[in-house]
Design a protein around this motif. Structure first.
Motif, PDB file in Angstrom:
ATOM      1  N   CYS A 106      26.802  -1.499  38.036  1.00 33.78           N
ATOM      2  CA  CYS A 106      27.618  -1.457  39.249  1.00 33.78           C
ATOM      3  C   CYS A 106      28.982  -2.097  38.995  1.00 33.78           C
ATOM      4  N   VAL A 107      30.032  -1.337  39.313  1.00 27.88           N
ATOM      5  CA  VAL A 107      31.407  -1.792  39.106  1.00 27.88           C
ATOM      6  C   VAL A 107      32.242  -1.399  40.320  1.00 27.88           C
ATOM      7  N   LEU A 108      33.456  -1.896  40.382  1.00 26.68           N
ATOM      8  CA  LEU A 108      34.385  -1.481  41.429  1.00 26.68           C
ATOM      9  C   LEU A 108      34.765  -0.016  41.193  1.00 26.68           C
ATOM     10  N   PRO A 109      35.079   0.723  42.252  1.00 24.27           N
ATOM     11  CA  PRO A 109      35.460   2.130  42.084  1.00 24.27           C
ATOM     12  C   PRO A 109      36.613   2.328  41.096  1.00 24.27           C
ATOM     13  N   SER A 110      37.572   1.416  41.064  1.00 23.04           N
ATOM     14  CA  SER A 110      38.699   1.546  40.132  1.00 23.04           C
ATOM     15  C   SER A 110      38.228   1.486  38.677  1.00 23.04           C
ATOM     16  N   GLN A 111      37.187   0.700  38.414  1.00 22.18           N
ATOM     17  CA  GLN A 111      36.658   0.612  37.049  1.00 22.18           C
ATOM     18  C   GLN A 111      35.962   1.910  36.657  1.00 22.18           C
ATOM     19  N   ARG A 112      35.271   2.540  37.610  1.00 18.27           N
ATOM     20  CA  ARG A 112      34.647   3.829  37.298  1.00 18.27           C
ATOM     21  C   ARG A 112      35.715   4.878  37.021  1.00 18.27           C
ATOM     22  N   THR A 113      36.802   4.865  37.799  1.00 13.35           N
ATOM     23  CA  THR A 113      37.903   5.809  37.580  1.00 13.35           C
ATOM     24  C   THR A 113      38.496   5.611  36.181  1.00 13.35           C
ATOM     25  N   THR A 114      38.679   4.364  35.778  1.00 16.72           N
ATOM     26  CA  THR A 114      39.183   4.065  34.441  1.00 16.72           C
ATOM     27  C   THR A 114      38.225   4.596  33.379  1.00 16.72           C
ATOM     28  N   THR A 115      36.934   4.396  33.588  1.00 17.76           N
ATOM     29  CA  THR A 115      35.920   4.864  32.647  1.00 17.76           C
ATOM     30  C   THR A 115      35.943   6.382  32.528  1.00 17.76           C
ATOM     31  N   GLN A 116      36.108   7.075  33.641  1.00 17.68           N
ATOM     32  CA  GLN A 116      36.181   8.537  33.612  1.00 17.68           C
ATOM     33  C   GLN A 116      37.410   8.996  32.827  1.00 17.68           C
ATOM     34  N   GLY A 117      38.518   8.290  32.986  1.00 16.25           N
ATOM     35  CA  GLY A 117      39.725   8.609  32.216  1.00 16.25           C
ATOM     36  C   GLY A 117      39.511   8.395  30.729  1.00 16.25           C
ATOM     37  N   ALA A 172      35.913  -4.772  25.676  1.00 21.78           N
ATOM     38  CA  ALA A 172      35.638  -6.107  26.222  1.00 21.78           C
ATOM     39  C   ALA A 172      35.407  -6.037  27.728  1.00 21.78           C
ATOM     40  N   ARG A 173      36.187  -5.216  28.436  1.00 17.34           N
ATOM     41  CA  ARG A 173      36.038  -5.075  29.889  1.00 17.34           C
ATOM     42  C   ARG A 173      34.684  -4.467  30.235  1.00 17.34           C
ATOM     43  N   VAL A 174      34.258  -3.491  29.477  1.00 18.91           N
ATOM     44  CA  VAL A 174      32.998  -2.803  29.759  1.00 18.91           C
ATOM     45  C   VAL A 174      31.802  -3.713  29.501  1.00 18.91           C
ATOM     46  N   ARG A 175      31.897  -4.576  28.530  1.00 22.88           N
ATOM     47  CA  ARG A 175      30.777  -5.472  28.215  1.00 22.88           C
ATOM     48  C   ARG A 175      30.594  -6.548  29.275  1.00 22.88           C
ATOM     49  N   ALA A 176      31.647  -6.978  29.927  1.00 23.64           N
ATOM     50  CA  ALA A 176      31.562  -8.062  30.910  1.00 23.64           C
ATOM     51  C   ALA A 176      30.677  -7.728  32.099  1.00 23.64           C
ATOM     52  N   PRO A 177      30.813  -6.563  32.774  1.00 19.98           N
ATOM     53  CA  PRO A 177      29.987  -6.311  33.956  1.00 19.98           C
ATOM     54  C   PRO A 177      28.497  -6.213  33.664  1.00 19.98           C
ATOM     55  N   ALA A 178      28.129  -5.901  32.446  1.00 19.14           N
ATOM     56  CA  ALA A 178      26.704  -5.743  32.135  1.00 19.14           C
ATOM     57  C   ALA A 178      25.920  -7.021  32.416  1.00 19.14           C
ATOM     58  N   SER A 179      26.571  -8.172  32.299  1.00 20.57           N
ATOM     59  CA  SER A 179      25.875  -9.433  32.557  1.00 20.57           C
ATOM     60  C   SER A 179      25.965  -9.873  34.003  1.00 20.57           C
TER      61      SER A 179
END
Length: 122
Positions: A53-64, A108-115
């Motif tokens: 689970c992430v903020l919508p802006s983070q999902r948009t970044t991931t899709q990009g 690094a950004r993607v690894r942080a939310p996993a915890s």
């Protein structure tokens, strides 16, 4: 285990009289079971089955990043086969199979939310 604890707390409340508990909903009661995000959060979906689970802006970044990933690979492959990233890029690695090429800061950004995933049943 949570259900057992909730049952025990409920029993103690009946016996002890007056013990008030505001328990989180059971995962089975949530719209997406244990993968339900708290309000304001969405699934990251970096790869199929990625329910962090992430903020919508983070999902948009991931899709990009997913869309740009192929253009960031080393033409003709390299030491890591066809998924070898061009210079300056690394695998995102939201999971071991996530070989989308991204800047190091993105990994690094993607690894942080996993915890600290924002789950409704946490």
């Amino acid at each position: 285990m949570r259900r057992v604890l909730r049952g025990l707390v409920a029993a103690l409340a009946l016996i002890g009289g007056g013990l008030a508990v505001d328990a989180a909903p059971a995962a089975a009661d949530l719209p997406y079971g244990p993968y339900t995000c708290k309000s304001g959060y969405v699934w990251r979906e970096a790869v199929p089955g990625d329910y962090v689970c992430v903020l919508p802006s983070q999902r948009t970044t991931t899709q990009g990043e997913n869309a740009l990933g192929p253009s960031r690979r080393q033409p003709g492959g390299g030491a890591w086969g066809p998924d070898t990233c061009a210079s300056g890029f690394v695998w995102r690695e939201s999971r071991p199979s996530d070989h989308v090429c991204v800047p190091p800061a993105s990994r690094a950004r993607v690894r942080a939310p996993a915890s600290s995933a924002a789950r409704a049943a946490s």
